[in-house]
Design a protein around this motif. Structure first.
Motif, mmCIF file in Angstrom:
data_model
loop_
_atom_site.group_PDB
_atom_site.id
_atom_site.type_symbol
_atom_site.label_atom_id
_atom_site.label_comp_id
_atom_site.label_asym_id
_atom_site.label_seq_id
_atom_site.Cartn_x
_atom_site.Cartn_y
_atom_site.Cartn_z
ATOM 1 N N ARG A 147 8.064 7.708 -1.263
ATOM 2 C CA ARG A 147 8.194 8.960 -0.742
ATOM 3 C C ARG A 147 7.414 10.084 -1.474
ATOM 4 N NH1 ARG A 147 14.295 8.159 1.708
ATOM 5 N NH2 ARG A 147 13.654 6.393 3.195
ATOM 6 N N PRO A 148 8.083 10.245 -2.884
ATOM 7 C CA PRO A 148 7.594 11.212 -3.531
ATOM 8 C C PRO A 148 5.978 11.439 -3.760
ATOM 9 C CG PRO A 148 9.236 10.179 -4.954
ATOM 10 C CD PRO A 148 9.064 9.790 -3.322
ATOM 11 N N VAL A 149 5.523 10.019 -4.035
ATOM 12 C CA VAL A 149 4.183 9.625 -4.517
ATOM 13 C C VAL A 149 3.170 10.099 -3.474
ATOM 14 C CG1 VAL A 149 2.818 7.835 -5.289
ATOM 15 C CG2 VAL A 149 4.852 7.797 -6.125
ATOM 16 N N PHE A 150 3.563 9.741 -2.156
ATOM 17 C CA PHE A 150 2.853 10.291 -0.943
ATOM 18 C C PHE A 150 2.955 11.616 -0.352
ATOM 19 C CE2 PHE A 150 2.242 5.861 -0.701
ATOM 20 C CZ PHE A 150 0.849 5.514 -0.384
ATOM 21 N N TRP A 151 4.000 12.390 -0.899
ATOM 22 C CA TRP A 151 4.271 13.813 -0.373
ATOM 23 C C TRP A 151 3.271 14.662 -0.740
ATOM 24 C CZ3 TRP A 151 5.180 18.742 -2.091
ATOM 25 C CH2 TRP A 151 5.782 19.530 -0.995
ATOM 26 N N PRO A 152 3.179 15.697 0.049
ATOM 27 C CA PRO A 152 3.626 16.055 1.240
ATOM 28 C C PRO A 152 3.057 15.029 2.642
ATOM 29 C CG PRO A 152 1.899 17.451 0.949
ATOM 30 C CD PRO A 152 1.888 16.459 -0.098
ATOM 31 N N GLN A 153 2.461 14.026 2.376
ATOM 32 C CA GLN A 153 2.046 13.240 3.282
ATOM 33 C C GLN A 153 3.149 11.934 3.541
ATOM 34 O OE1 GLN A 153 -0.636 14.047 1.272
ATOM 35 N NE2 GLN A 153 -0.912 15.525 2.979
ATOM 36 N N HIS A 201 -6.098 0.879 -11.072
ATOM 37 C CA HIS A 201 -4.838 1.391 -10.330
ATOM 38 C C HIS A 201 -3.953 2.381 -11.426
ATOM 39 C CE1 HIS A 201 -1.946 -1.381 -12.141
ATOM 40 N NE2 HIS A 201 -3.038 -2.352 -11.950
ATOM 41 N N GLY A 202 -2.973 2.776 -10.917
ATOM 42 C CA GLY A 202 -2.065 3.754 -11.479
ATOM 43 C C GLY A 202 -0.899 2.822 -11.796
ATOM 44 N N ASN A 203 0.292 3.509 -12.145
ATOM 45 C CA ASN A 203 1.571 2.964 -12.738
ATOM 46 C C ASN A 203 2.508 2.572 -11.470
ATOM 47 O OD1 ASN A 203 3.485 2.180 -14.335
ATOM 48 N ND2 ASN A 203 4.021 4.028 -15.173
ATOM 49 N N GLY A 204 2.878 1.507 -11.429
ATOM 50 C CA GLY A 204 3.848 1.169 -10.459
ATOM 51 C C GLY A 204 3.352 0.506 -9.160
ATOM 52 N N THR A 205 1.793 0.339 -9.249
ATOM 53 C CA THR A 205 1.307 -0.143 -8.139
ATOM 54 C C THR A 205 0.508 -1.412 -8.803
ATOM 55 O OG1 THR A 205 -0.259 0.140 -6.320
ATOM 56 C CG2 THR A 205 -0.555 1.438 -8.201
ATOM 57 N N MET A 206 -0.788 -1.741 -7.999
ATOM 58 C CA MET A 206 -1.640 -2.994 -8.397
ATOM 59 C C MET A 206 -3.044 -2.717 -7.833
ATOM 60 S SD MET A 206 0.694 -5.641 -6.137
ATOM 61 C CE MET A 206 2.395 -4.842 -6.871
ATOM 62 N N ALA A 207 -3.820 -3.624 -8.168
ATOM 63 C CA ALA A 207 -5.048 -3.625 -7.496
ATOM 64 C C ALA A 207 -5.107 -3.969 -5.963
ATOM 65 C CB ALA A 207 -6.091 -4.752 -8.240
ATOM 66 N N GLU A 208 -4.326 -4.576 -5.356
ATOM 67 C CA GLU A 208 -3.988 -4.430 -3.920
ATOM 68 C C GLU A 208 -4.000 -3.171 -3.361
ATOM 69 O OE1 GLU A 208 -1.966 -7.819 -1.747
ATOM 70 O OE2 GLU A 208 -1.230 -7.978 -3.906
ATOM 71 N N ASP A 209 -3.428 -2.067 -3.851
ATOM 72 C CA ASP A 209 -3.483 -0.835 -3.410
ATOM 73 C C ASP A 209 -4.747 -0.385 -3.011
ATOM 74 O OD1 ASP A 209 -2.291 1.773 -2.843
ATOM 75 O OD2 ASP A 209 -3.060 2.392 -4.720
ATOM 76 N N PHE A 210 -5.788 -0.645 -3.662
ATOM 77 C CA PHE A 210 -7.112 -0.069 -3.300
ATOM 78 C C PHE A 210 -7.793 -0.979 -1.959
ATOM 79 C CE2 PHE A 210 -7.455 0.857 -7.758
ATOM 80 C CZ PHE A 210 -7.716 2.117 -7.667
ATOM 81 N N ALA A 211 -7.199 -2.186 -1.745
ATOM 82 C CA ALA A 211 -7.456 -2.799 -0.649
ATOM 83 C C ALA A 211 -6.450 -2.272 0.588
ATOM 84 C CB ALA A 211 -6.961 -4.332 -0.761
ATOM 85 N N ILE A 212 -5.367 -1.891 0.329
ATOM 86 C CA ILE A 212 -4.431 -1.498 1.436
ATOM 87 C C ILE A 212 -5.190 -0.341 2.036
ATOM 88 C CG2 ILE A 212 -2.245 -0.628 2.099
ATOM 89 C CD1 ILE A 212 -1.279 -2.579 -0.112
ATOM 90 N N PRO A 222 -7.182 20.610 -0.652
ATOM 91 C CA PRO A 222 -6.016 21.158 -0.029
ATOM 92 C C PRO A 222 -5.013 20.566 0.733
ATOM 93 C CG PRO A 222 -7.785 21.792 1.121
ATOM 94 C CD PRO A 222 -8.255 20.856 -0.066
ATOM 95 N N GLY A 223 -3.701 20.677 0.487
ATOM 96 C CA GLY A 223 -2.379 20.126 0.943
ATOM 97 C C GLY A 223 -2.351 18.541 0.921
ATOM 98 N N LEU A 224 -3.015 17.834 -0.182
ATOM 99 C CA LEU A 224 -2.874 16.537 -0.344
ATOM 100 C C LEU A 224 -1.936 16.396 -1.494
ATOM 101 C CD1 LEU A 224 -6.244 14.986 0.474
ATOM 102 C CD2 LEU A 224 -4.332 15.054 1.933
ATOM 103 N N GLY A 225 -1.301 15.180 -1.457
ATOM 104 C CA GLY A 225 -0.404 14.811 -2.892
ATOM 105 C C GLY A 225 -1.216 13.854 -3.871
ATOM 106 N N HIS A 226 -0.338 12.963 -4.411
ATOM 107 C CA HIS A 226 -0.942 12.352 -5.457
ATOM 108 C C HIS A 226 -1.848 11.039 -5.020
ATOM 109 C CE1 HIS A 226 -0.577 10.782 -9.697
ATOM 110 N NE2 HIS A 226 0.019 9.685 -9.335
ATOM 111 N N MET A 227 -1.502 10.521 -3.657
ATOM 112 C CA MET A 227 -2.191 9.126 -3.360
ATOM 113 C C MET A 227 -3.640 9.605 -2.373
ATOM 114 S SD MET A 227 -0.527 6.785 -4.663
ATOM 115 C CE MET A 227 -0.538 5.248 -3.851
#
Length: 363
Positions: free
Chosen positions: A250-256, A112-123, A338-343
Motif C-alpha cells: 500500500r505505501p509503495v503504490f500510494w497515492p495510487q 528490480h527494487g527491494n522486496g520485489t523481483m523480475a516478474e514485477d516488470f512483467a506484471i 506529478p501525483g505519482l508515487g514510488h511505482m
C-alpha cells in the motif's frame, strides 16, 4: 697452619651435594612446569577451536532449520502453490541466476527494487511492451524471486553489479541500456561507475542515490543481523508474514491504489519466504553504505542518464534524491511525474517507455 678438620671437609661436600641436588630439582620443576603449561595451552587452544567449530555448526543448523520452518509454515497456510519460473537460469560461479528473456534487437536490462523481483516488470506490462522492439533481459537479484542468496558472500551493490556483468557476459549482451527501479538504481549506477562493461545509458526510476533516513529501511534493517534476523523471522507466524508483505504494497503504490493485476499475479509466497525476507533486510541495511561509496563517482559519469520520479513518492524524498542526482550528473535529464508515487512503472509506464526510446535514439 690450622690442623686438618675432617668434619669441615665433610660439611663442604654435603653443601655441594645439596646445591647440586637443589639445582637438579629446580631444573626438573621448571621443565615439568613448562611441559605442563605447554600442554595446558595446547589443550586450551584446541578446546577453543573445537568450541568455535561446534558453534559455527550449531549456527548453520539453526539457520537451516529456521528457513525450513518458515518456508514450511508459509506453505501450510493454504493450498500449495507451485509456480514455474517464467524465465531461464544463467549459472555464474555455481549460482543459478533467474532471468526473463524476451524479444530481439538492442538490449534493455531491467533491474528490480527491494522486496520485489523480475516478474514485477512483467506484471506492469513493461517487458511485453519493450520486447516488441528490443531484446529485454529482466534479472532476479540475489535472494529475490528465483535466484538464491548464498551466505558465504556479502551482497553489496558492487557485488551485485559484478554478478549482473557476468550474467550479461554469458548472454552475449553488448552495450545494453540499463533500467533500474528503486534499489535496482544503485546496482545500475555501480555497474556504470565500475566501467568494466560499456553501457548505452541508464534510466533510473524512483531511486535513492544519497545517504539519508528512510523509515522503512530503519525498521527492517535490524533483521539483517545474522542469527537474530533468522530467529525473528522464524518466530513470526506464516500468516502474519504473508499479511505484512501484502500490507507493505500500500505505501509503495500510494497515492495510487494497488493495481488489481498486481494483487492477482504478484507471488506473495515468494516475497514472504525466508530467503527473500533476509535479502530485503540486508539490502535495506546496506543502502546508505552503498550510496555513500558511489556518490563521489556520479559527477564522472559520461553516459546518457535519464532520471524519473513521482513527486508524491512516499518511500523516497524526490527533492533530496532524484533532483539532487540530476544536478550532480552532467547532461542528465530529469522528469518529475506529478501525483505519482514510488511505482511509476505502473502509473506512468508509457513515460518510462518514452524515456527508454529517447536514450536508444541517441547512439
Amino acid at each position: 697452619m690450622f690442623p686438618f678438620d675432617s668434619s669441615r671437609q665433610t660439611r663442604r661436600r654435603v653443601r655441594r651435594s645439596l646445591d647440586r641436588t637443589t639445582r637438579q630439582i629446580t631444573r626438573s620443576i621448571e621443565s615439568t612446569a613448562k611441559a605442563v603449561t605447554t600442554a595446558v595451552t595446547r589443550s586450551t587452544e584446541q578446546a577453543i577451536r573445537e568450541t568455535r567449530k561446534a558453534t559455527a555448526r550449531s549456527v548453520k543448523r539453526t539457520v537451516r532449520h529456521t528457513e525450513k520452518v518458515v518456508e514450511a509454515a508459509i506453505g501450510s497456510t493454504g493450498p500449495e502453490i507451485v509456480r514455474k519460473p517464467p524465465g531461464q537460469f544463467v549459472t555464474v560461479d555455481g549460482l543459478p541466476v533467474h532471468c526473463i528473456l524476451r524479444g530481439r534487437g538492442r538490449p534493455v536490462v531491467l533491474v528490480h527494487g527491494n522486496g520485489t523481483m523480475a516478474e514485477d516488470f512483467a506484471i506492469c506490462g513493461l517487458i511485453d511492451r519493450l520486447a516488441v522492439r528490443y531484446r529485454v533481459i529482466a534479472i532476479d537479484r540475489p535472494g529475490f524471486g528465483y535466484t538464491a542468496r548464498p551466505r558465504h558472500r556479502v551482497w553489496t551493490a558492487q557485488a551485485q553489479a559484478v554478478l549482473l556483468h557476468r550474467v550479461l557476459e554469458q548472454l552475449d549482451v553488448e552495450r545494453p541500456l540499463v533500467v533500474g527501479h528503486s534499489w535496482g538504481t544503485i546496482v545500475a549506477l555501480a555497474l556504470a561507475a565500475d566501467g568494466r562493461r560499456p553501457l548505452r545509458g541508464l534510466v533510473l526510476l524512483s531511486g535513492s542515490y544519497f545517504p539519508g533516513h528512510r523509515a522503512d529501511a530503519a525498521l527492517i534493517a535490524p533483521l539483517a543481523v545474522p542469527g537474530f534476523g533468522d530467529a525473528a523471522r522464524a518466530l513470526m507466524p506464516a500468516k502474519m508474514s504473508a499479511s505484512l508483505a501484502t500490507q507493505s504494497f500500500r505505501p509503495v503504490f500510494w497515492p495510487q491504489a494497488v493495481p488489481v493485476r498486481f494483487k492477482a499475479r504478484f507471488p506473495v509466497e515468494i516475497a514472504a519466504a525466508a530467503t527473500q525476507a533476509r535479502a530485503v533486510s540486508e539490502d535495506a541495511a546496506s543502502m546508505n553504505t552503498a550510496v555513500t561509496g558511489l556518490q563521489r563517482r556520479y559527477a564522472g559519469l559520461t553516459l546518457p542518464v535519464s532520471i524519473l520520479a513521482g513527486d508524491a513518492d512516499a518511500i523516497v524524498k524526490t527533492s533530496e534524491q532524484s533532483v539532487r542526482l540530476h544536478t550532480t550528473i552532467p547532461g542528465s535529464t530529469l522528469r518529475l511525474l506529478p501525483g505519482l508515487g514510488h511505482m511509476i512503472h505502473y502509473g506512468a509506464r508509457l513515460k518510462v517507455e518514452r524515456a527508454i526510446d529517447d536514450l536508444m535514439k541517441l547512439r
